[in-house]
Design a protein around this motif. Structure first.
Motif, PDB file in Angstrom:
ATOM      1  N   VAL A  39      48.865  30.425  48.044  1.00 17.81           N
ATOM      2  CA  VAL A  39      48.024  29.502  47.276  1.00 17.81           C
ATOM      3  C   VAL A  39      46.553  29.729  47.588  1.00 17.81           C
ATOM      4  O   VAL A  39      45.704  29.813  46.675  1.00 17.81           O
ATOM      5  N   LEU A  40      46.229  29.848  48.874  1.00 16.20           N
ATOM      6  CA  LEU A  40      44.822  30.087  49.258  1.00 16.20           C
ATOM      7  C   LEU A  40      44.324  31.416  48.703  1.00 16.20           C
ATOM      8  O   LEU A  40      43.189  31.516  48.226  1.00 16.20           O
ATOM      9  N   GLY A  41      45.200  32.441  48.763  1.00 19.89           N
ATOM     10  CA  GLY A  41      44.811  33.735  48.223  1.00 19.89           C
ATOM     11  C   GLY A  41      44.588  33.703  46.725  1.00 19.89           C
ATOM     12  O   GLY A  41      43.635  34.307  46.209  1.00 19.89           O
ATOM     13  N   ALA A  42      45.447  32.987  46.003  1.00 18.76           N
ATOM     14  CA  ALA A  42      45.289  32.895  44.552  1.00 18.76           C
ATOM     15  C   ALA A  42      44.008  32.153  44.185  1.00 18.76           C
ATOM     16  O   ALA A  42      43.322  32.510  43.220  1.00 18.76           O
ATOM     17  N   ILE A  43      43.682  31.107  44.942  1.00 16.46           N
ATOM     18  CA  ILE A  43      42.440  30.374  44.669  1.00 16.46           C
ATOM     19  C   ILE A  43      41.237  31.286  44.836  1.00 16.46           C
ATOM     20  O   ILE A  43      40.309  31.282  44.009  1.00 16.46           O
ATOM     21  N   MET A  44      41.240  32.079  45.916  1.00 21.38           N
ATOM     22  CA  MET A  44      40.105  32.953  46.176  1.00 21.38           C
ATOM     23  C   MET A  44      40.058  34.124  45.192  1.00 21.38           C
ATOM     24  O   MET A  44      39.000  34.436  44.628  1.00 21.38           O
ATOM     25  N   VAL A  46      41.793  34.675  42.248  1.00 23.27           N
ATOM     26  CA  VAL A  46      41.915  34.446  40.807  1.00 23.27           C
ATOM     27  C   VAL A  46      40.951  33.357  40.343  1.00 23.27           C
ATOM     28  O   VAL A  46      40.106  33.586  39.464  1.00 23.27           O
ATOM     29  N   ALA A  47      41.072  32.172  40.927  1.00 21.24           N
ATOM     30  CA  ALA A  47      40.208  31.070  40.490  1.00 21.24           C
ATOM     31  C   ALA A  47      38.737  31.373  40.739  1.00 21.24           C
ATOM     32  O   ALA A  47      37.873  31.046  39.916  1.00 21.24           O
ATOM     33  N   PHE A  48      38.438  31.976  41.894  1.00 20.35           N
ATOM     34  CA  PHE A  48      37.055  32.353  42.208  1.00 20.35           C
ATOM     35  C   PHE A  48      36.909  33.863  42.239  1.00 20.35           C
ATOM     36  O   PHE A  48      36.179  34.422  43.073  1.00 20.35           O
ATOM     37  N   GLY A  49      37.615  34.532  41.334  1.00 18.25           N
ATOM     38  CA  GLY A  49      37.567  35.981  41.283  1.00 18.25           C
ATOM     39  C   GLY A  49      36.180  36.503  40.949  1.00 18.25           C
ATOM     40  O   GLY A  49      35.388  35.846  40.271  1.00 18.25           O
ATOM     41  N   ARG A  50      35.888  37.693  41.431  1.00 18.84           N
ATOM     42  CA  ARG A  50      34.579  38.313  41.218  1.00 18.84           C
ATOM     43  C   ARG A  50      34.735  39.565  40.364  1.00 18.84           C
ATOM     44  O   ARG A  50      35.759  40.249  40.397  1.00 18.84           O
ATOM     45  N   ASP A  51      33.700  39.855  39.597  1.00 12.55           N
ATOM     46  CA  ASP A  51      33.685  41.056  38.766  1.00 12.55           C
ATOM     47  C   ASP A  51      32.994  42.193  39.516  1.00 12.55           C
ATOM     48  O   ASP A  51      32.183  41.971  40.408  1.00 12.55           O
ATOM     49  N   GLY A  52      33.326  43.396  39.122  1.00  7.55           N
ATOM     50  CA  GLY A  52      32.706  44.561  39.740  1.00  7.55           C
ATOM     51  C   GLY A  52      33.754  45.534  40.241  1.00  7.55           C
ATOM     52  O   GLY A  52      34.959  45.377  39.999  1.00  7.55           O
ATOM     53  N   ALA A  76      40.925  42.483  38.533  1.00 12.28           N
ATOM     54  CA  ALA A  76      42.292  42.910  38.237  1.00 12.28           C
ATOM     55  C   ALA A  76      43.103  43.093  39.519  1.00 12.28           C
ATOM     56  O   ALA A  76      44.290  42.732  39.582  1.00 12.28           O
ATOM     57  N   THR A  77      42.463  43.642  40.551  1.00 10.47           N
ATOM     58  CA  THR A  77      43.152  43.808  41.839  1.00 10.47           C
ATOM     59  C   THR A  77      43.569  42.459  42.408  1.00 10.47           C
ATOM     60  O   THR A  77      44.673  42.305  42.944  1.00 10.47           O
ATOM     61  N   GLY A  78      42.704  41.465  42.291  1.00 13.86           N
ATOM     62  CA  GLY A  78      43.029  40.134  42.790  1.00 13.86           C
ATOM     63  C   GLY A  78      44.213  39.522  42.076  1.00 13.86           C
ATOM     64  O   GLY A  78      45.076  38.886  42.702  1.00 13.86           O
ATOM     65  N   ILE A  79      44.286  39.715  40.767  1.00 12.23           N
ATOM     66  CA  ILE A  79      45.409  39.156  39.999  1.00 12.23           C
ATOM     67  C   ILE A  79      46.721  39.822  40.396  1.00 12.23           C
ATOM     68  O   ILE A  79      47.740  39.150  40.627  1.00 12.23           O
ATOM     69  N   VAL A  80      46.708  41.160  40.479  1.00 15.89           N
ATOM     70  CA  VAL A  80      47.931  41.893  40.836  1.00 15.89           C
ATOM     71  C   VAL A  80      48.408  41.500  42.230  1.00 15.89           C
ATOM     72  O   VAL A  80      49.603  41.238  42.460  1.00 15.89           O
ATOM     73  N   ILE A  81      47.496  41.423  43.186  1.00 15.14           N
ATOM     74  CA  ILE A  81      47.879  41.087  44.556  1.00 15.14           C
ATOM     75  C   ILE A  81      48.393  39.652  44.635  1.00 15.14           C
ATOM     76  O   ILE A  81      49.348  39.357  45.371  1.00 15.14           O
ATOM     77  N   SER A  82      47.811  38.744  43.879  1.00 15.46           N
ATOM     78  CA  SER A  82      48.293  37.359  43.883  1.00 15.46           C
ATOM     79  C   SER A  82      49.731  37.282  43.396  1.00 15.46           C
ATOM     80  O   SER A  82      50.554  36.531  43.941  1.00 15.46           O
ATOM     81  N   VAL A  83      50.058  38.054  42.353  1.00 14.25           N
ATOM     82  CA  VAL A  83      51.434  38.077  41.851  1.00 14.25           C
ATOM     83  C   VAL A  83      52.381  38.629  42.906  1.00 14.25           C
ATOM     84  O   VAL A  83      53.486  38.098  43.128  1.00 14.25           O
ATOM     85  N   LEU A  84      51.963  39.701  43.583  1.00 13.74           N
ATOM     86  CA  LEU A  84      52.814  40.282  44.623  1.00 13.74           C
ATOM     87  C   LEU A  84      53.014  39.316  45.791  1.00 13.74           C
ATOM     88  O   LEU A  84      54.123  39.214  46.344  1.00 13.74           O
ATOM     89  N   LEU A  85      51.965  38.605  46.173  1.00 11.89           N
ATOM     90  CA  LEU A  85      52.089  37.618  47.252  1.00 11.89           C
ATOM     91  C   LEU A  85      53.075  36.523  46.871  1.00 11.89           C
ATOM     92  O   LEU A  85      53.894  36.087  47.693  1.00 11.89           O
ATOM     93  N   LEU A  86      52.987  36.069  45.617  1.00  5.56           N
ATOM     94  CA  LEU A  86      53.920  35.040  45.149  1.00  5.56           C
ATOM     95  C   LEU A  86      55.353  35.546  45.175  1.00  5.56           C
ATOM     96  O   LEU A  86      56.289  34.814  45.553  1.00  5.56           O
TER      97      LEU A  86
END
Length: 432
Positions: A39-44, A46-52, A76-86
């Motif tokens: 949950v903490l990882g997804a918030i950081m 995805v919810a507060f994801g950064r571009d670049g 995109a990396t943040g989204i993929v990793i969040s799914v894998l963590l879940l």
């Protein structure tokens, strides 16, 4: 006289004997912990994801084998990793529900993915030199590992070694003084080990011979060593810095072939003599404690001294000499500050490293290998905050400094497993 014939009652078939009944105990600590971090990882991420684009530099300019840099699209990396963590957290819950334990390797994959996602998020629009990050982490962890090994030996034999800080500081001061006078860093290292033994000697004498509270003796020794080294630094080393506080540092030794391995080579095999001694010390302490007669006696004294005494083991002598050995190892860690890292002694230069090493002992469950990994975690977190501040990351450096302590609190609280020290640790043995 008539007799009554016995009447046989119908009996139920006897169920087959499958052995003693066993209760299935499910522990949901691991799935809960993984779920919280997901949950903490997804918030950081995805919810507060950064571009670049986040760039990972995998080689140094002096490497024989040059690896290409790796670019990650940050969001995109943040989204993929969040799914894998879940997915991993869900899989862990499924295993526990079916009365199975979450394997260590799966927890390791989870931690790696979470770290990768954090690095990609923190370095958006910048690059992180991975070999430099790991090299600096190992450098900061070396004295912690020496101190943790000393703590493991001392507590395994039944003496709480709160004086690791004093042993590190005494080793740092003595190594700087002796190496500066003789011009030989090896003599400085030996003197540091002797200084650690002297501090441990006082701890052992008061706690084993006179039954003084071990924690109190350790705290007093830390204050005493800090005061003595601070006084001698002000009165002796500072006015004569050119002759008494300029110790020669150990040269780096490149191990042929191994030093050319990508990433790991520059980190592990382009080091000084003290670091190579540390590698040997970790293996020797682990093998000695769990696979030798010496280790069996040591653990017996730390777990049940009365039983050890019954079979002829001299409890007091065993504790005394092993606490002294622990002091020698911690003293060698102090020498790294002056002979392998900083290059000169400074007042209170250990900066609480002894207490961090003691936390690594608890975090590592009094196991040399696990304590070493815990010390590496502290070193990594400390160096990571420096690297992130250099690249201009939005992560506050204070948060990174808090991270290893927060992890330790989780560990001690039992969230990542039960943490129980040797049964007789901290308890004086009075022979009846």
């Amino acid at each position: 006289m008539s007799t009554i014939a016995p009447v046989s009652l119908p009996t139920q078939p006897t169920p087959p004997d499958d052995g003693p009944a066993t209760a299935v105990i499910r522990s949901w600590k691991t799935p809960i912990a993984l779920g919280i971090f997901t949950v903490l990882g997804a918030i950081m991420l995805v919810a507060f994801g950064r571009d670049g684009i986040s760039t990972m530099v995998l080689s140094t300019t002096s490497d024989l084998i040059q690896l290409p840099t790796v670019d990650f699209p940050t969001r995109a990396t943040g989204i993929v990793i969040s799914v894998l963590l879940l997915a991993i957290a869900t899989g862990s819950a499924w295993l526990v529900r079916n009365s199975r334990k979450t394997p260590i390797w799966l927890i390791g994959v989870f931690a790696f993915l979470l770290l990768l996602g954090f690095l990609a998020w923190a370095s958006a629009g910048a690059s992180i030199p991975i070999p430099g990050l790991l090299f600096g982490s190992l450098s900061l962890a070396v004295p912690l590992i020496f101190g943790a090994l000393g703590g493991v030996i001392s507590e395994r034999v039944g003496v709480v070694n709160v004086a690791i800080e004093g042993q590190l500081l005494a080793g740092a001061f003595t190594s700087a003084l002796v190496a500066s006078i003789t011009g030989q860093p090896l003599l400085g290292l030996l003197a540091a080990m002797l200084a650690g033994v002297l501090v441990a000697f006082v701890l052992a004498a008061f706690s084993i011979k006179y039954f003084v509270d071990q924690v109190i003796v350790g705290v007093v020794l830390n204050v005493l060593v800090s005061g003595v080294t601070g006084f001698l630094f002000t009165q002796l080393l500072a006015p004569n810095a050119a002759t008494l506080n300029q110790p020669p540092k150990f040269d780096r030794i490149n191990i042929p072939f191994l030093s050319e391995i990508p990433i790991l080579g520059p980190v592990l095999f382009r080091q000084t003599l003290i670091v190579y001694i540390m590698y040997f010390a970790v293996i020797a302490v682990y093998f000695g404690i769990f696979h030798t007669k010496w280790g069996l006696r040591l653990r017996a004294v730390g777990e049940h001294p009365q039983a050890a005494d019954t079979v002829g083991i001299k409890v007091a002598a065993t504790r005394f000499w092993n606490v002294s050995l622990a002091g020698a190892i911690a003293g060698a860690g102090g020498a790294y500050f002056t002979l392998g890292s900083v290059g000169a002694f400074g007042k209170e230069m250990t900066a609480g490293a002894g207490f961090i090493a003691l936390a690594a002992v608890i975090f590592g469950r009094w196991d040399p290998i696990r304590a070493t990994l815990a010390a590496l975690l502290f070193g990594f977190a400390s160096n990571l905050q420096s690297v992130l501040s250099i690249i201009g990351s939005p992560v506050p450096s204070e948060f990174m400094l808090m991270l290893p302590y927060l992890v330790t609190i989780f560990a001690v609280a039992g969230l990542v497993g039960r943490s129980r020290g040797p049964a007789a640790s901290g308890k004086p043995y009075i022979k009846s």
